[in-house]
Design a protein around this motif. Structure first.
Motif, PDB file in Angstrom:
ATOM      1  N   TRP A   3      52.574   1.099  -3.566  1.00 55.02           N
ATOM      2  CA  TRP A   3      53.450   0.169  -2.855  1.00 55.02           C
ATOM      3  C   TRP A   3      53.475   0.470  -1.366  1.00 55.02           C
ATOM      4  N   ILE A   4      53.138   1.699  -0.984  1.00 57.56           N
ATOM      5  CA  ILE A   4      53.220   2.117   0.417  1.00 57.56           C
ATOM      6  C   ILE A   4      52.098   1.502   1.245  1.00 57.56           C
ATOM      7  N   ASN A   5      50.883   1.518   0.717  1.00 56.37           N
ATOM      8  CA  ASN A   5      49.736   1.119   1.540  1.00 56.37           C
ATOM      9  C   ASN A   5      49.010  -0.120   1.016  1.00 56.37           C
ATOM     10  N   GLU A  79      59.986  11.278  -1.677  1.00 58.34           N
ATOM     11  CA  GLU A  79      59.892  10.331  -0.559  1.00 58.34           C
ATOM     12  C   GLU A  79      58.932   9.178  -0.845  1.00 58.34           C
ATOM     13  N   LYS A  80      57.989   9.416  -1.749  1.00 60.87           N
ATOM     14  CA  LYS A  80      57.083   8.333  -2.160  1.00 60.87           C
ATOM     15  C   LYS A  80      57.643   7.560  -3.360  1.00 60.87           C
ATOM     16  N   HIS A  81      58.875   7.907  -3.774  1.00 61.69           N
ATOM     17  CA  HIS A  81      59.564   7.252  -4.884  1.00 61.69           C
ATOM     18  C   HIS A  81      58.844   7.455  -6.220  1.00 61.69           C
ATOM     19  N   LEU A  82      58.121   8.575  -6.351  1.00 60.78           N
ATOM     20  CA  LEU A  82      57.407   8.863  -7.599  1.00 60.78           C
ATOM     21  C   LEU A  82      58.242   9.699  -8.560  1.00 60.78           C
ATOM     22  N   MET A 301      51.278  -1.066   7.497  1.00 59.61           N
ATOM     23  CA  MET A 301      51.207   0.056   8.423  1.00 59.61           C
ATOM     24  C   MET A 301      52.607   0.644   8.657  1.00 59.61           C
ATOM     25  N   LEU A 302      53.614  -0.232   8.724  1.00 54.49           N
ATOM     26  CA  LEU A 302      54.992   0.235   8.940  1.00 54.49           C
ATOM     27  C   LEU A 302      55.528   0.951   7.698  1.00 54.49           C
ATOM     28  N   ASN A 303      55.147   0.491   6.503  1.00 56.31           N
ATOM     29  CA  ASN A 303      55.515   1.213   5.277  1.00 56.31           C
ATOM     30  C   ASN A 303      54.961   2.632   5.308  1.00 56.31           C
ATOM     31  N   GLU A 304      53.682   2.738   5.662  1.00 60.71           N
ATOM     32  CA  GLU A 304      53.040   4.053   5.724  1.00 60.71           C
ATOM     33  C   GLU A 304      53.725   4.947   6.749  1.00 60.71           C
ATOM     34  N   LEU A 305      54.046   4.367   7.905  1.00 58.72           N
ATOM     35  CA  LEU A 305      54.700   5.133   8.961  1.00 58.72           C
ATOM     36  C   LEU A 305      56.079   5.602   8.514  1.00 58.72           C
TER      37      LEU A 305
END
Length: 343
Positions: A3-5, A79-82, A301-305
């Motif tokens: 979901w992040i990238n 932090e990655k919601h895993l 890109m903002l999700n990744e940041l």
């Protein structure tokens, strides 16, 4: 891709869709009262149910024993919601199975023996449930669940009894926050059995105007009814958010755009950034990107940041233990470096 990238439907407002289900193993005491030996048995059973199954999915998972991870590595997964913060608290007896693209994770020995989830980018609750249901079937081929004919799946917390399902949609709602309608909107959804939580779930703060909308009721409605109810509410929330953004733009376009560009300027040039300030500024930049005010940056890109600048990710980036101020300096440095690639 996670979901992040990865981009998803309506990702200007809906950041991710997640479905989580709680299960317990028949014949074993719940984790809160189980011995270390029983908890290890639960780990072994869940591990075997996935890694030794006949499904093609079995080759797609890695097994992680939390006791073998550093604190930083554990909180990177949070932090990655895993995984959840609660699983970290039980690290000595806890484990997780995570698939390679990080869409599916199975926590073992959190509040319940099994908490599995599927998370997709954007607004895709139905798709997330479809995949998670397949994984649940694979586990159930070799593990008998604690189940009651009248109550459904039995869980440690009575609020999860029934389907054991918690479906949630992570939404970016700066328009409703800025127009001060957010509280009335959230009160309205509570009347239809939904609730709003912060970035990391129950008890966490709504940093960066990010809210997780999820069901409160697990007993009575079916899984499909729960998801349908959330889908209806989220569509209404998206419309409310769009209207709020347009109202802000129309009331004072210059001030609206100035706030967005100032936020990008501070992120680009700041020497230090606290987490709260960073998330607030990033929210404005994300709003500007989705409204077409800022070009050359996308929400992926903002999700990744956003994830890269959370505390544990920064600790890994620095490579050593640091003070709070050093983290703020490192966050500003990382933001500057990432944004310099696209601005």
């Amino acid at each position: 891709m996670s979901w992040i990238n990865e981009s998803g439907p309506f990702n200007g407002i809906v950041m991710s869709s997640r479905v989580r289900i709680a299960r317990n193993i028949a014949g074993l005491p719940f984790p809160s009262i189980a011995s270390p030996e029983v908890l290890q048995k639960a780990v072994d059973m869940v591990k075997k149910s996935i890694l030794e199954s006949n499904s093609i999915l079995s080759r797609d998972f890695d097994f992680v024993s939390l006791r073998n991870l550093s604190d930083v590595e554990k909180y990177i997964l949070v932090e990655k919601h895993l995984i959840s913060p609660d699983l970290v608290e039980r690290a000595e007896v806890a484990a997780a199975l995570i698939n390679h693209n990080e869409q599916i994770s199975i926590m073992v020995n959190e509040e319940d023996h099994i908490r599995m989830q599927c998370i997709f980018p954007g607004f895709q609750l139905d798709k997330a449930w479809e995949l998670l249901n397949r994984v649940d079937d694979i586990v159930e081929e070799s593990i008998e669940y604690s189940f009651d004919e009248h109550l459904g799946y039995l869980t440690s917390c009575p609020t999860n009894v029934g389907t054991g399902m918690r479906a949630s949609v992570m939404m970016h709602l700066p328009g409703l926050v800025a127009t001060k309608y957010i509280n009335s909107v959230l009160q309205t959804i509570s009347k239809v059995g939904l609730t709003a939580r912060g970035l990391y779930g129950e008890g966490s703060e709504a940093l960066g105007d990010i809210y997780q909308i999820s069901n409160q009721i697990t007993l009575g409605p079916s899984e499909e009814e729960i998801i349908s109810n959330i889908n209806i509410a989220v569509r209404q929330l998206m419309e409310n958010e769009r209207m709020a953004r347009q109202a802000l733009m129309q009331s004072n376009k210059l001030e609206f755009e100035d706030r967005i560009w100032r936020s990008l300027g501070i992120l680009t040039h700041a020497r230090k950034l606290s987490l709260q300030e960073f998330m607030s500024l990033l929210s404005q930049v994300r709003l500007g990107v989705d409204m077409g005010i800022i070009n050359g940056i996308d929400v992926v890109m903002l999700n990744e940041l956003m994830v890269k600048c959370q505390p544990a990710h920064l600790q890994a980036y620095i490579g050593r233990e640091t003070s709070a101020e050093e983290l703020d300096v490192a966050r500003a440095d990382r933001v500057k470096n990432e944004l310099s690639k696209v601005t």
